[in-house]
Design a protein around this motif. Structure first.
Motif, PDB file in Angstrom:
ATOM      1  N   ARG A 248      31.786  48.794  35.615  1.00  0.00           N
ATOM      2  CA  ARG A 248      30.633  47.927  35.345  1.00  0.00           C
ATOM      3  C   ARG A 248      29.316  48.619  35.695  1.00  0.00           C
ATOM      4  NH1 ARG A 248      27.554  45.487  38.659  1.00  0.00           N
ATOM      5  NH2 ARG A 248      28.982  45.708  40.404  1.00  0.00           N
TER       6      ARG A 248
ATOM      7  N   THR B 241      36.050  45.648  35.423  1.00  0.00           N
ATOM      8  CA  THR B 241      35.415  44.920  36.524  1.00  0.00           C
ATOM      9  C   THR B 241      36.378  43.858  37.050  1.00  0.00           C
ATOM     10  OG1 THR B 241      33.537  43.521  37.186  1.00  0.00           O
ATOM     11  CG2 THR B 241      34.259  43.324  34.894  1.00  0.00           C
ATOM     12  N   ARG B 242      36.252  43.575  38.345  1.00  0.00           N
ATOM     13  CA  ARG B 242      37.061  42.502  38.934  1.00  0.00           C
ATOM     14  C   ARG B 242      36.416  41.139  38.713  1.00  0.00           C
ATOM     15  NH1 ARG B 242      37.973  46.946  42.239  1.00  0.00           N
ATOM     16  NH2 ARG B 242      36.148  46.722  43.557  1.00  0.00           N
ATOM     17  N   ASN B 243      35.152  41.139  38.234  1.00  0.00           N
ATOM     18  CA  ASN B 243      34.426  39.897  37.997  1.00  0.00           C
ATOM     19  C   ASN B 243      34.922  39.244  36.706  1.00  0.00           C
ATOM     20  OD1 ASN B 243      32.602  37.904  37.319  1.00  0.00           O
ATOM     21  ND2 ASN B 243      30.779  39.126  37.759  1.00  0.00           N
ATOM     22  N   LYS B 244      35.678  38.170  36.846  1.00  0.00           N
ATOM     23  CA  LYS B 244      36.295  37.520  35.684  1.00  0.00           C
ATOM     24  C   LYS B 244      35.257  36.880  34.758  1.00  0.00           C
ATOM     25  CE  LYS B 244      40.818  36.684  37.748  1.00  0.00           C
ATOM     26  NZ  LYS B 244      41.020  38.098  37.838  1.00  0.00           N
TER      27      LYS B 244
ATOM     28  N   LYS C  77      44.837  47.775  32.330  1.00  0.00           N
ATOM     29  CA  LYS C  77      44.552  46.877  31.199  1.00  0.00           C
ATOM     30  C   LYS C  77      43.559  47.524  30.244  1.00  0.00           C
ATOM     31  CE  LYS C  77      46.101  42.604  33.109  1.00  0.00           C
ATOM     32  NZ  LYS C  77      45.861  41.425  33.881  1.00  0.00           N
TER      33      LYS C  77
ATOM     34  N   TYR D 176      32.338  38.247  33.977  1.00  0.00           N
ATOM     35  CA  TYR D 176      31.449  39.274  33.422  1.00  0.00           C
ATOM     36  C   TYR D 176      31.601  39.327  31.909  1.00  0.00           C
ATOM     37  CZ  TYR D 176      28.856  43.668  33.183  1.00  0.00           C
ATOM     38  OH  TYR D 176      27.929  44.641  32.905  1.00  0.00           O
TER      39      TYR D 176
ATOM     40  N   GLU E 178      40.206  43.786  33.574  1.00  0.00           N
ATOM     41  CA  GLU E 178      40.150  43.624  35.036  1.00  0.00           C
ATOM     42  C   GLU E 178      40.811  44.766  35.803  1.00  0.00           C
ATOM     43  OE1 GLU E 178      43.853  40.499  35.598  1.00  0.00           O
ATOM     44  OE2 GLU E 178      41.961  39.787  34.761  1.00  0.00           O
ATOM     45  N   SER E 179      41.409  45.744  35.094  1.00  0.00           N
ATOM     46  CA  SER E 179      42.017  46.890  35.777  1.00  0.00           C
ATOM     47  C   SER E 179      42.004  48.092  34.842  1.00  0.00           C
ATOM     48  CB  SER E 179      43.467  46.577  36.178  1.00  0.00           C
ATOM     49  OG  SER E 179      44.281  46.497  35.009  1.00  0.00           O
TER      50      SER E 179
END
Length: 161
Positions: free
Chosen positions: A45, A64-67, A82, A69, A78-79
């Motif tokens: 991000r 990003t880990r921010n769902k 993925k 975003y 998210e990973s």
């Protein structure tokens, strides 16, 4: 699927500081554009947010880990796993940074396209160590200082052994 990590890296493995590059190498930008245009590019991000706008003619995959975003115009994952799974199986995709994403992506990479900047810089983001047991340099091209390039640099291509 071929996963290529592409990075400009200083002698001390520095990548940048305060979400910015700490050098200006126009030829490296041209090479980056030539190699990545038309491909999926995977980035964190903060790297995405360091661009004035999305890079043209590339599909952006932002990790990003921010769902929540959703910057628009790109795919969010998210990973790193993925993000790689989103990329087309029969095409080359690029991991373009930053430091944390390079560390997470290194085990998945088939090839490294490194621009080694022949200088050390103060930085807060670093490229992971390239272990010679895992990687073999197959190509190198030195470029001296000139009127547009304040630092000498070497293009290096590594493949997984």
């Amino acid at each position: 699927m071929m996963i290529i990590m592409i990075a400009a890296v200083a002698e001390n493995n520095a990548l940048g500081k305060n979400n910015e590059l700490v050098w200006h190498l126009p030829n490296d930008f041209k090479r980056f554009k030539a190699l990545t245009t038309g491909h999926y590019i995977i980035m964190g991000r903060k790297t995405f947010e360091s661009f004035p706008k999305p890079l043209p003619n590339r599909t952006h995959v932002v990790v990003t880990r921010n769902k929540d975003y959703n910057p628009g115009g790109c795919i969010v994952a998210e990973s790193i796993e993925k993000a790689i799974a989103i990329c087309p199986e029969n095409e080359t995709s690029f991991i373009i940074g930053g430091g944390e994403i390079y560390s997470l992506g290194l085990p998945y990479a088939d090839k490294l396209e490194i621009t080694k900047v022949h200088h050390s810089f103060e930085a807060d983001a670093f490229f992971p160590e390239i272990n010679s047991d895992d990687w073999k340099e197959i190509e190198t091209e030195f470029n001296p200082i000139d009127d547009k390039h304040q630092y000498a640099y070497t293009y290096q291509t590594f493949v997984k052994v």
